[in-house]
Motif scaffolding. Structure first.
Motif, mmCIF file in Angstrom:
data_model
loop_
_atom_site.group_PDB
_atom_site.id
_atom_site.type_symbol
_atom_site.label_atom_id
_atom_site.label_comp_id
_atom_site.label_asym_id
_atom_site.label_seq_id
_atom_site.Cartn_x
_atom_site.Cartn_y
_atom_site.Cartn_z
ATOM 1 N N ALA A 101 0.896 -1.288 0.291
ATOM 2 C CA ALA A 101 -0.375 -0.168 -0.038
ATOM 3 C C ALA A 101 0.854 1.185 -0.073
ATOM 4 O O ALA A 101 0.637 2.345 -0.466
ATOM 5 N N HIS A 102 1.811 1.378 0.880
ATOM 6 C CA HIS A 102 2.780 2.557 0.619
ATOM 7 C C HIS A 102 3.774 2.698 -0.436
ATOM 8 O O HIS A 102 3.502 3.470 -1.196
ATOM 9 N N ARG A 103 4.207 2.052 -0.986
ATOM 10 C CA ARG A 103 5.152 1.614 -2.425
ATOM 11 C C ARG A 103 3.811 2.176 -3.073
ATOM 12 O O ARG A 103 4.494 2.942 -4.319
ATOM 13 N N ARG A 104 2.192 2.013 -3.444
ATOM 14 C CA ARG A 104 1.751 2.035 -4.348
ATOM 15 C C ARG A 104 1.333 3.841 -4.418
ATOM 16 O O ARG A 104 0.744 4.089 -5.260
ATOM 17 N N ALA A 105 1.382 4.059 -2.539
ATOM 18 C CA ALA A 105 1.005 5.532 -2.678
ATOM 19 C C ALA A 105 1.769 5.750 -2.902
ATOM 20 O O ALA A 105 1.848 7.654 -3.709
ATOM 21 N N VAL A 106 3.819 6.156 -2.885
ATOM 22 C CA VAL A 106 4.904 6.749 -3.843
ATOM 23 C C VAL A 106 4.779 6.635 -4.988
ATOM 24 O O VAL A 106 4.688 7.953 -5.656
ATOM 25 N N GLU A 107 4.053 5.224 -5.074
ATOM 26 C CA GLU A 107 4.269 5.496 -7.572
ATOM 27 C C GLU A 107 3.389 6.222 -7.348
ATOM 28 O O GLU A 107 3.748 6.952 -8.679
ATOM 29 N N ALA A 108 2.272 6.409 -7.465
ATOM 30 C CA ALA A 108 1.138 6.949 -7.555
ATOM 31 C C ALA A 108 1.588 8.944 -7.499
ATOM 32 O O ALA A 108 0.929 9.580 -8.939
ATOM 33 N N GLN A 109 2.555 9.376 -6.422
ATOM 34 C CA GLN A 109 3.011 10.782 -6.320
ATOM 35 C C GLN A 109 3.830 10.483 -7.893
ATOM 36 O O GLN A 109 4.246 11.927 -7.911
ATOM 37 N N ARG A 110 4.676 9.629 -8.101
ATOM 38 C CA ARG A 110 5.399 10.150 -8.530
ATOM 39 C C ARG A 110 5.273 10.444 -10.498
ATOM 40 O O ARG A 110 5.644 11.104 -11.039
ATOM 41 N N ASP A 111 4.248 9.516 -10.437
ATOM 42 C CA ASP A 111 3.156 9.896 -11.427
ATOM 43 C C ASP A 111 2.690 11.671 -11.837
ATOM 44 O O ASP A 111 2.665 12.290 -12.743
ATOM 45 N N LYS A 112 2.176 11.698 -10.701
ATOM 46 C CA LYS A 112 2.177 13.306 -10.945
ATOM 47 C C LYS A 112 3.194 14.226 -11.058
ATOM 48 O O LYS A 112 3.528 15.332 -11.710
ATOM 49 N N VAL A 113 3.810 13.985 -10.454
ATOM 50 C CA VAL A 113 5.754 14.539 -10.495
ATOM 51 C C VAL A 113 5.892 14.231 -11.984
ATOM 52 O O VAL A 113 6.021 15.988 -12.938
ATOM 53 N N ALA A 114 5.914 13.478 -13.295
ATOM 54 C CA ALA A 114 5.860 13.195 -13.672
ATOM 55 C C ALA A 114 4.735 13.581 -15.468
ATOM 56 O O ALA A 114 5.157 14.269 -16.122
ATOM 57 N N GLU A 115 3.664 13.767 -15.119
ATOM 58 C CA GLU A 115 2.513 14.393 -15.531
ATOM 59 C C GLU A 115 1.749 15.146 -14.919
ATOM 60 O O GLU A 115 0.985 14.679 -13.946
ATOM 61 N N PRO A 116 2.292 16.652 -14.733
ATOM 62 C CA PRO A 116 1.386 17.943 -13.942
ATOM 63 C C PRO A 116 0.160 17.385 -14.033
ATOM 64 O O PRO A 116 -0.624 17.830 -12.939
ATOM 65 N N ASP A 117 -0.561 17.189 -15.051
ATOM 66 C CA ASP A 117 -1.835 17.122 -15.299
ATOM 67 C C ASP A 117 -2.834 16.298 -15.038
ATOM 68 O O ASP A 117 -4.100 15.503 -14.457
ATOM 69 N N LEU A 118 -2.137 15.060 -14.018
ATOM 70 C CA LEU A 118 -2.758 14.177 -13.260
ATOM 71 C C LEU A 118 -3.031 15.105 -11.585
ATOM 72 O O LEU A 118 -3.518 14.209 -10.629
ATOM 73 N N THR A 119 -2.680 16.030 -11.461
ATOM 74 C CA THR A 119 -2.360 16.771 -9.403
ATOM 75 C C THR A 119 -4.297 16.945 -9.429
ATOM 76 O O THR A 119 -4.546 17.069 -10.919
ATOM 77 N N PRO A 120 -4.022 17.142 -8.676
ATOM 78 C CA PRO A 120 -5.969 17.659 -8.266
ATOM 79 C C PRO A 120 -6.514 18.513 -8.998
ATOM 80 O O PRO A 120 -7.004 18.783 -9.228
ATOM 81 N N SER A 121 -4.730 19.813 -8.633
ATOM 82 C CA SER A 121 -5.018 20.852 -9.010
ATOM 83 C C SER A 121 -5.535 20.796 -10.734
ATOM 84 O O SER A 121 -6.457 21.697 -11.107
ATOM 85 N N ALA A 122 -5.024 20.111 -11.210
ATOM 86 C CA ALA A 122 -5.090 20.487 -12.904
ATOM 87 C C ALA A 122 -6.441 19.615 -13.465
ATOM 88 O O ALA A 122 -7.143 20.276 -14.505
ATOM 89 N N GLN A 123 -6.992 18.988 -12.664
ATOM 90 C CA GLN A 123 -8.031 17.654 -12.400
ATOM 91 C C GLN A 123 -9.519 18.827 -12.555
ATOM 92 O O GLN A 123 -10.109 18.515 -12.930
ATOM 93 N N VAL A 124 -8.734 19.438 -11.603
ATOM 94 C CA VAL A 124 -10.256 20.385 -11.357
ATOM 95 C C VAL A 124 -10.517 21.533 -11.947
ATOM 96 O O VAL A 124 -11.368 21.841 -13.259
ATOM 97 N N LEU A 125 -9.316 21.856 -12.757
ATOM 98 C CA LEU A 125 -9.108 23.066 -13.890
ATOM 99 C C LEU A 125 -9.618 22.698 -15.224
ATOM 100 O O LEU A 125 -10.511 23.291 -15.754
ATOM 101 N N ALA A 126 -9.129 21.205 -15.106
ATOM 102 C CA ALA A 126 -10.147 21.001 -16.542
ATOM 103 C C ALA A 126 -11.212 19.755 -16.837
ATOM 104 O O ALA A 126 -12.003 20.518 -16.605
ATOM 105 N N ALA A 127 -11.706 19.820 -15.165
ATOM 106 C CA ALA A 127 -13.390 19.425 -15.575
ATOM 107 C C ALA A 127 -14.210 20.642 -15.231
ATOM 108 O O ALA A 127 -15.761 20.801 -15.695
ATOM 109 N N LEU A 128 -13.419 21.495 -14.922
ATOM 110 C CA LEU A 128 -13.921 22.820 -14.506
ATOM 111 C C LEU A 128 -14.411 23.833 -15.787
ATOM 112 O O LEU A 128 -15.700 24.029 -16.185
#
Length: 533
Positions: free
Chosen positions: A440-467
């Motif tokens: 669980a913890h390793r998967r949580a860290v890898e999910a954050q690495r994905d956001k670093v590589a792809e900023p569009d995956l961050t909640p702030s980007a997703q909120v703007l896209a949804a808006l």
């Protein structure tokens, strides 16, 4: 002698410190203590009308007394609910309890909704923001007058912002085990406090990463800044935003309050923190003297000091200790040391039913343990200034391509620094999963690495896209998400939780009534005694 090395410390040295601590704890058979974290969650949320206006109704009686209920209360406004979970042994258990609080509350709201974002709904003016009421007891009046003080000092609008506070601690058994490995001869209380302040210092160094990964307030209603100068862009006639912002809630527009910038609260050690905070709550401030305390038979504030009480100081992390009856928080810390830390920079993610999920909480635990076991050096003035600059850049421009942040080696790309921090958290996560089983913890860290590589995956980007894709204003979109979350969460209320929370509501009302029936001194006398203490 403490030597502040701060941002000049090499990354290899920091990693060596963390790895050394993890290896020693594992070799001594104490690694399991790191998995026995204790966590509780406090989450705020505005009550709004069916048309997305701030509710003008009193705190629903079916939710009990906001003064005496253990789990459901209000923050600044009568319309700003606050949920408080008990301390739990796992993040999942804390979130389960939070789910039940949401579900039960939905049954008591009628046609009102629980706003699922940090930045508030459309609010026409400050007069439409009702200040929270807590009844006629002296304690209830004290809470109300404190909020009146916030109104006069900072304005009401800022007080409608909502967030999530994540309370974290390690089990009592961890501290003597780690103290023995460290060969520390201080008292256990002093050692534990020093450990939590070590966590806090590293949290301040690396907390910008949490704002990037979990910030979810890149836009807000135009009404929030009506008549105030700003540099935001227009998304539509009712919505303002910054294209690469992560958390406007944590920017100068929100809870980063310039009026407190001169306080210079020191977060290096308990004694310096308590002294600077104690000074702030006992030093009169000329601007607040001009406001007055009792004017035309109305209390405008509790006192004229820089801070009325400790809670008025806005920070992204705090050392905490459960207080005894009538005890001030700073006095509790001075007498019995730090018991847990409160992480305060977490936005409500409007895309999630609770605003936070288990993956985020698992990552937070690994991140906080990493901060605890990381470098032990103090923050000096220069490093504090660089930390503040990183914070400002990330909340306002966190997803900007090519963004540079301050580091131990000068300005470096956001991605590089983020991955260096994640490398450290990954080592902690690996040990936690080895002890607990699973990943669980390793998967949580890898999910954050994905956001670093792809900023569009961050909640702030997703909120703007949804808006943008919805064609709705910020308030319209958040209202729609709030309705969806209510529809999803209400059926999760269990009969046991429903009965328990109904009973808690009734008992809290009876407790407030009993408190108000007790003989008590006049409020002026009560307040004078409280301030003098």
């Amino acid at each position: 002698m403490r030597t502040p090395t701060g941002l000049t410390t090499g990354i290899t040295t920091v990693l060596a410190t963390l790895e050394h601590q993890l290896e020693r704890l594992a070799h001594a058979g104490h690694a399991d203590l790191l998995t026995r974290t204790r966590q509780g969650i406090e989450k705020e949320g505005l009550r709004v009308t069916a048309a997305a206006g701030i509710a003008q109704t009193l705190h629903p009686r079916g939710l009990g007394s906001a003064l005496t209920h253990d789990f459901i209360t209000t923050d600044y406004s009568e319309a700003l609910l606050e949920f408080i979970t008990p301390v739990h042994d796992t993040p999942a258990a804390a979130l389960d309890f939070l789910t039940q609080l949401h579900a039960f509350t939905y049954t008591q709201l009628g046609d009102e909704q629980l706003w699922c974002a940090s930045m508030p709904c459309e609010i026409p003016d400050e007069e439409s923001i009702p200040v929270a009421e807590y009844g006629s007891s002296n304690v209830g009046q004290l809470k109300h007058v404190y909020r009146q003080g916030l109104k006069y000092r900072y304005g009401k609008m800022m007080q409608t912002i909502a967030g999530i506070h994540y309370n974290f601690s390690l089990p009592d058994a961890f501290w003597p085990a780690w103290q023995q490995l460290e060969g520390d001869n201080s008292s256990l209380e002093a050692f534990r406090s020093a450990g939590y302040f070590r966590l806090i210092r590293n949290f301040r160094r690396y907390g910008w990463l949490l704002l990037y990964l979990f910030g979810a307030s890149p836009a807000l209603s135009t009404s929030f800044l009506a008549g105030r100068p700003h540099t935001l862009q227009t998304l539509d006639k009712d919505t303002l935003f910054l294209p690469y912002a992560t958390s406007l809630r944590m920017s100068d527009l929100g809870y980063s309050n310039k009026a407190q910038a001169s306080l210079q609260i020191c977060f290096n050690h308990l004694d310096t923190y308590a002294d600077s905070l104690h000074r702030a709550i006992h030093t009169s401030h000329p601007a607040y003297e001009q406001l007055g305390v009792l004017v035309d038979n109305e209390y405008r504030q509790l006192n004229t000091n820089v801070l009325q009480i400790e809670n008025e100081y806005y920070s992204d992390v705090r050392p905490k200790r459960v207080t005894e009856s009538g005890e001030k928080p700073v006095h509790a810390l001075m007498r019995r040391g730090v018991e847990y830390v409160e992480v305060r920079n977490t936005d409500i993610n409007p895309l999630l039913p609770l605003g936070i999920d288990t993956e985020q909480a698992e990552f937070l635990n690994a991140f906080l343990i990493t901060c605890l076991l990381g470098q032990a050096d103090d923050l000096d003035e220069r490093e504090c200034a660089l930390v503040a600059e990183n914070h400002s850049r990330v909340v306002n421009r966190g997803r900007e391509p090519g963004l540079l942040l301050h580091s131990r080696r000068g300005e470096l790309p956001r991605e590089q620094l983020a991955n260096e921090i994640l490398d450290k958290v990954a080592r902690t996560a690996e040990l936690l999963d080895e002890v607990q089983g699973g990943d669980a913890h390793r998967r949580a860290v890898e999910a954050q690495r994905d956001k670093v590589a792809e900023p569009d995956l961050t909640p702030s980007a997703q909120v703007l896209a949804a808006l943008r894709s919805s064609g709705l204003s910020h308030s319209e979109w958040v209202l729609e998400m709030s309705r969806q979350h209510r529809h999803t969460t209400t059926p999760l209320l269990t009969p046991e939780s429903n009965a328990c929370l109904q009973r808690a509501a009734h008992e809290s009302l009876a407790k407030q009534a009993a408190l108000e029936a007790e003989p008590a001194p006049a409020f002026a006398e009560f307040l004078a005694t409280y301030v003098a203490s």
